[in-house]
Motif scaffolding. Structure first.
Motif, PDB file in Angstrom:
ATOM      1  N   UNK A  39     110.542  46.100  65.130  1.00 17.30           N
ATOM      2  CA  UNK A  39     110.519  46.356  63.691  1.00 17.30           C
ATOM      3  C   UNK A  39     110.735  47.805  63.331  1.00 17.30           C
ATOM      4  N   UNK A  40     110.841  48.674  64.343  1.00 19.98           N
ATOM      5  CA  UNK A  40     111.186  50.076  64.125  1.00 19.98           C
ATOM      6  C   UNK A  40     112.402  50.413  64.977  1.00 19.98           C
ATOM      7  N   UNK A  41     113.216  51.315  64.478  1.00 19.77           N
ATOM      8  CA  UNK A  41     114.374  51.770  65.248  1.00 19.77           C
ATOM      9  C   UNK A  41     113.927  52.754  66.315  1.00 19.77           C
ATOM     10  N   UNK A 101     109.427  48.663  87.019  1.00 16.85           N
ATOM     11  CA  UNK A 101     110.613  49.276  86.416  1.00 16.85           C
ATOM     12  C   UNK A 101     110.541  49.132  84.905  1.00 16.85           C
ATOM     13  N   UNK A 102     111.100  50.104  84.206  1.00 17.29           N
ATOM     14  CA  UNK A 102     111.276  50.020  82.757  1.00 17.29           C
ATOM     15  C   UNK A 102     112.763  49.928  82.464  1.00 17.29           C
ATOM     16  N   UNK A 103     113.174  48.923  81.686  1.00 17.54           N
ATOM     17  CA  UNK A 103     114.564  48.759  81.245  1.00 17.54           C
ATOM     18  C   UNK A 103     114.629  49.106  79.763  1.00 17.54           C
ATOM     19  N   UNK A 104     115.581  49.971  79.383  1.00 13.98           N
ATOM     20  CA  UNK A 104     115.592  50.495  78.025  1.00 13.98           C
ATOM     21  C   UNK A 104     116.953  50.352  77.368  1.00 13.98           C
ATOM     22  N   UNK A 105     116.912  50.312  76.030  1.00  6.41           N
ATOM     23  CA  UNK A 105     118.122  50.282  75.211  1.00  6.41           C
ATOM     24  C   UNK A 105     117.764  50.748  73.809  1.00  6.41           C
ATOM     25  N   UNK A 106     118.711  51.339  73.112  1.00  6.00           N
ATOM     26  CA  UNK A 106     118.489  51.738  71.722  1.00  6.00           C
ATOM     27  C   UNK A 106     118.562  50.510  70.829  1.00  6.00           C
ATOM     28  N   UNK A 107     117.666  50.451  69.835  1.00  7.97           N
ATOM     29  CA  UNK A 107     117.663  49.326  68.900  1.00  7.97           C
ATOM     30  C   UNK A 107     117.585  49.840  67.470  1.00  7.97           C
ATOM     31  N   UNK A 108     118.168  49.067  66.579  1.00  3.75           N
ATOM     32  CA  UNK A 108     118.048  49.332  65.154  1.00  3.75           C
ATOM     33  C   UNK A 108     116.771  48.665  64.635  1.00  3.75           C
TER      34      UNK A 108
END
Length: 933
Positions: A151-153, A229-236
């Motif tokens: 719910x937050x970018x 492990x941490x898997x990450x991605x940018x989100x809107x």
């Protein structure tokens, strides 16, 4: 005409399934109190149980990974146990976070509120307050579906922590591409060697942003026993990331096949709807009518809990991991795991014989394969491991029940041979049981419960033998099934333990101790399901037995002895919260007082099952607690699984429709005749012949002081006054003499250490030989114990510490003194001054049972009993984390010292440390023999 009937049947089936029974399911029932259930998403008998974990400490009320009283979620893992009494599972944990990723559970966990939490059949959702993330979960049989709404970018993370909950023995993560990960986890907890593989697919590309690896770390391939492990991605803002996780017990190829077969859907709501549809189909097998929505929720949640296990444990192509850890392919049946048979043989499996005969056959085919691969039928099997938890060999009950009801689809002969083999082993007291037809305290802990449950299981095997025409086996096992008679004390009507040939005293039927399994004598004194008429006769007829049933409900509603958290839902001493009591209220039917059965059953249904998180009065125990509710509300119960009939009570609902596998429907109302209920669903009963078998003559009781000073009187009493008794004595001087049994005519006086042997005879049938060893004391010392022993662990009195009889590592036999949360201190009076050069005292460690070696032991000497000098301090090097059960003699040699009094002081370990499952509790000191020379 046939076509029209088929079309009509199909139409009716569709109409039944079209109704939404799943809407009544409340997965939060049992997540509070001591229910030990989980609220997450699963489908009937599915491999995946995708649920939040609020407990990672292995605590008893956190066995399922979740407890309603908690406010923090650590993650969402894919395997969970439903209402067990031991903690395990929690495999392949994922947790969404935002910002800078952390691999510490304290950091990646999040607060949550129940007002933002929802659970229905096949679905779970919650809002994680820490990062304002909405989580939705659903599942197929083998694939878990996650949907995370951020719910937050910002930077979104998905944590994969293989060290979650149980101990990681071997872990592997392989990065296939930026959307696909393969995972292997081998772990140890209750089941000691669990294998699980997973294929994880993300809906958008992710990259590794943090890792913790203590093994191989190269080319996107990671191994170790510390692995996260941490898997990450940018989100809107408001963006969703979906994750699919396919499980397999066999390997990566199995996980890929399972993903291909069940992980193709991209729309979360479509999978959620499929899960609901599958639940509606299963739940529609029984339709109940009521204006009370809470009753409907309790009923359909109970059915939901029954259908939550056993769990399919094979890939879509039939591959599974066998009990020998090799891979096999199931042909013409489905392979399952999670068999809580001590619990579920009583009601859950009998219910399945009524509404799911095909799956019952699959369970038995699984049993047969586990026998072929592991050497015996399952007792409490979990993830292709035998945990050896609980007692008996109750797989035979499930098999006998199916055979007696004419269920096909498995090899009767193979099932019988597996049953017979399991009964003929020499483990868990079976060797003594086979020889003596009962188990004494000297042979094995939980001796009363094991004797009674082995006896019932042997009756089950006898029923199989009868169906198969094996006359001699039938007679053999029917005689063994009467072993309960050796523990039935005719003077008080209770099942009482025996030790050294005698009744164990002091005896309190309310005492919870190591002679019973999760219970006391009240709970087990009615456990002769295979021979209720025989038990009634032993009590002196129906009127007296009715009074004995009345007595359990009228007894004080508190137990004595050990605190046993499983014993809940007390009505007097009747405990609805634990399984040994579950059939007792139905015994009124056997004394022609069905109205009393009706009253007790209705009270339990009204008061102990509620539409609330604490709505189960005890552990769910893999569906048993709920199966009792379902059967009882239908008006039936299987007091004796293996016998094709139900005991009956007044149905709880106004109308019930049971849709059987053959396409027929049975309608039950409160006016349904009980004779009709008694035969419900038994059209294909297997005919058997009424074969004769020998009545067991119970073994006589030998009463004598186990340790005596100069002489003791020995009395031998038959358990039936009509039996003749013969006896023989053997002391050291008789070692090479040939002796014979002679008639017993009255008490015998013994002056030396002696073994007494006796048997009873009735109508030519001899009992097993009772043996008692009585010992003349090796000294005439006295001892004063200045510490207070726990009631359970007094070994018969203070003289046990100096009687020359040493306990072995099986401390549950009752030979050890136990002291909790205090130092041990005792003074020996030699009665006259003695010169001593060697001192010793023996201690035991069983870390899992809270028994730890003392920190140190001090020996003091005195001539007057007031002024003591320290002779020696003895320490040890045993690690308190060492879980091996072991004894240590704290011995020392000293300079020749004259003393009349010897003081021994052992310093207790203290409170259990954080690493211990009982952290904060007080450790025990266990001591047996003190000697001085």
């Amino acid at each position: 005409m046939k076509k029209k009937l088929v079309l009509f049947s199909l139409l009716m089936a569709q109409l039944i399934c079209a109704q939404s029974y799943s809407r009544y399911v409340n997965p939060f029932i049992g997540t509070g109190g001591h229910g030990h259930t989980f609220p997450g998403a699963t489908v009937p008998f599915g491999m995946v149980q995708l649920s939040p974990d609020t407990r990672i400490d292995g605590s008893w009320d956190g066995c399922s990974g979740y407890h309603y009283s908690d406010s923090v979620i650590y993650g969402f893992s894919h395997t969970h146990l439903n209402g067990t009494g031991v903690s395990d599972y929690g495999d392949i944990m994922l947790m969404p976070t935002m910002g800078t990723p952390s691999l510490s559970s304290k950091e990646y966990s999040s607060k949550f509120s129940h007002k933002n939490e929802k659970a229905t059949a096949g679905f779970y959702s919650v809002r994680l307050d820490k990062n304002n993330i909405d989580v939705r979960l659903t599942t197929t049989k083998r694939v878990g579906y996650h949907e995370y709404t951020f719910n937050n970018a910002g930077s979104a993370n998905i944590i994969l922590d293989l060290n979650h909950r149980d101990k990681l023995l071997e872990g592997e993560v392989k990065i296939i591409d930026d959307r696909t990960v393969e995972v292997f986890r081998r772990s140890e907890a209750w089941a000691l060697n669990q294998y699980i593989y997973a294929r994880i697919e993300f809906s958008k590309p992710v990259k590794i942003s943090r890792k913790e690896v203590n093994g191989k770390d190269e080319n996107n391939h990671f191994t170790g026993t510390e692995l996260a492990l941490a898997f990450s991605a940018s989100v809107k803002k408001g963006e969703k990331i979906s994750v699919k996780v396919a499980l397999s017990p066999t390997g990566y190829e199995g996980a890929r096949k399972n993903m291909m077969a069940e992980g193709g859907a991209e729309d979360f709501d479509t999978v959620k709807k499929q899960a609901e549809t599958v639940w509606d189909k299963e739940l529609s097998k029984i339709e109940v009518t009521s204006e009370d929505k809470n009753k409907l929720s309790v009923f359909y949640t109970a059915l939901y809990h029954v259908f939550s296990q056993p769990n399919i444990n094979m890939d879509v192509d039939g591959r599974y991991r066998g009990r020998d850890n090799k891979l096999y392919t199931a042909k013409d049946f489905e392979y399952y795991t999670v068999f809580s048979l001590w619990d579920t043989f009583r009601a859950a499996h009998p219910l399945m014989t009524l509404i799911d005969r095909k799956r019952t056959a699959d369970f038995i085919n699984t049993f047969i394969k586990q026998f072929e691969q592991g050497g015996k039928l399952p007792v409490w099997e979990l993830a292709s491991n035998e945990t050896e938890c609980m007692i008996g060999y109750h797989a035979v009950s499930v098999i006998a029940d199916a055979m007696s009801k004419g269920i096909k689809g498995f090899d009767y002969e193979k099932a019988y041979q597996a049953s017979k083999s399991s009964a003929m082993q020499d483990i868990f007291g079976l060797n003594a049981y086979k020889q003596n037809t009962y188990i004494s305290i000297d042979d094995e802990p939980e001796s009363v419960s094991k004797t009674l449950e082995y006896a019932y299981d042997d009756w089950c095997i006898a029923q199989m033998a009868n169906i198969l025409g094996k006359k001699e086996d039938y007679r053999y096992f029917m005689k063994r099934s009467q072993g309960w008679k050796n523990l039935y004390n005719p003077k008080n009507g209770f099942m009482q333990p025996r030790k050294n040939g005698n009744w164990y005293e002091p005896f309190d039927p309310r005492e919870v101790n190591n002679n019973y399994t999760e219970g006391n004598s009240w709970h087990y004194s009615y456990s002769v399901q295979q021979d209720i008429p025989g038990l009634i006769a032993a009590h002196g007829g129906k009127e007296k037995f009715e009074q004995f049933i009345d007595a359990i409900f009228a007894a004080p509603d508190t137990t004595t002895g050990r605190d046993q958290a499983d014993i809940t839902g007390l009505m007097g001493q009747y405990a609805q919260g634990n399984e040994p009591s579950h059939h007792i209220a139905y015994l009124y039917n056997f004394v022609d007082k069905p109205e009393k059965t009706d009253a007790k059953i209705k009270y339990i249904l009204d008061h102990f099952y509620k539409n609330t998180p604490d709505g189960l009065i005890g552990n769910e125990d893999c569906g048993q607690m709920s199966a009792w509710y379902i059967l009882s509300s239908l008006g039936i119960y299987a007091v004796t699984p293996g016998l094709p009939e139900w005991q009956t009570t007044t149905p709880y609902f106004d109308e019930v429709k049971i849709h059987l596998e053959d396409g027929t429907t049975r309608i039950i109302t409160k006016n349904t005749a009980k004779t009709e209920l008694k035969r419900l669903g038994f059209e294909n009963v297997q005919p058997v012949k009424d074969l004769k078998y020998a009545q067991l003559t119970p073994s006589p009781v030998i009463s004598a002081d186990r340790v005596f000073d100069f002489s003791t009187k020995v009395e031998i009493t038959p358990l039936s006054p009509h039996d003749k008794v013969y006896y023989m004595t053997m002391d050291e001087s008789d070692a090479n003499k040939r002796k014979t049994f002679i008639p017993y005519r009255g008490p015998v006086t013994v002056t030396t250490s002696t073994q007494i042997m006796a048997y009873a005879e009735r109508n030519g049938e001899k009992s097993a030989v009772t043996r008692a060893q009585i010992n003349r004391r090796p000294n005439y010392w006295d001892i004063s114990v200045l510490s207070k022993a726990t009631t359970q662990y007094t070994a018969g009195g203070k003289l046990a510490l100096i009687d020359g009889i040493r306990g072995d590592i099986n401390w549950r036999k009752g030979e050890w003194h136990g002291y909790q949360g205090q130092n041990f201190e005792a003074v020996i009076d030699f009665k006259s001054p003695q010169q001593i050069t060697k001192l010793s005292s023996t201690y035991l460690q069983d870390s899992k049972a809270w028994i730890l070696m003392p920190k140190k032991v001090e020996y003091y000497a005195s001539m007057n009993g007031k002024d003591y000098i320290l002779l020696e301090t003895v320490t040890h090097d045993i690690d308190p984390k060492d879980e091996k059960v072991q004894t240590r003699d704290f011995a020392t040699e000293i300079l020749p010292t004259e003393a009349r009094y010897l003081k021994v002081k052992a310093y207790h370990f203290g409170k259990l440390p954080e690493w211990h499952q009982g952290a904060g509790g007080e450790a025990y000191i266990f001591i047996d023999e003190i000697s001085a020379r």
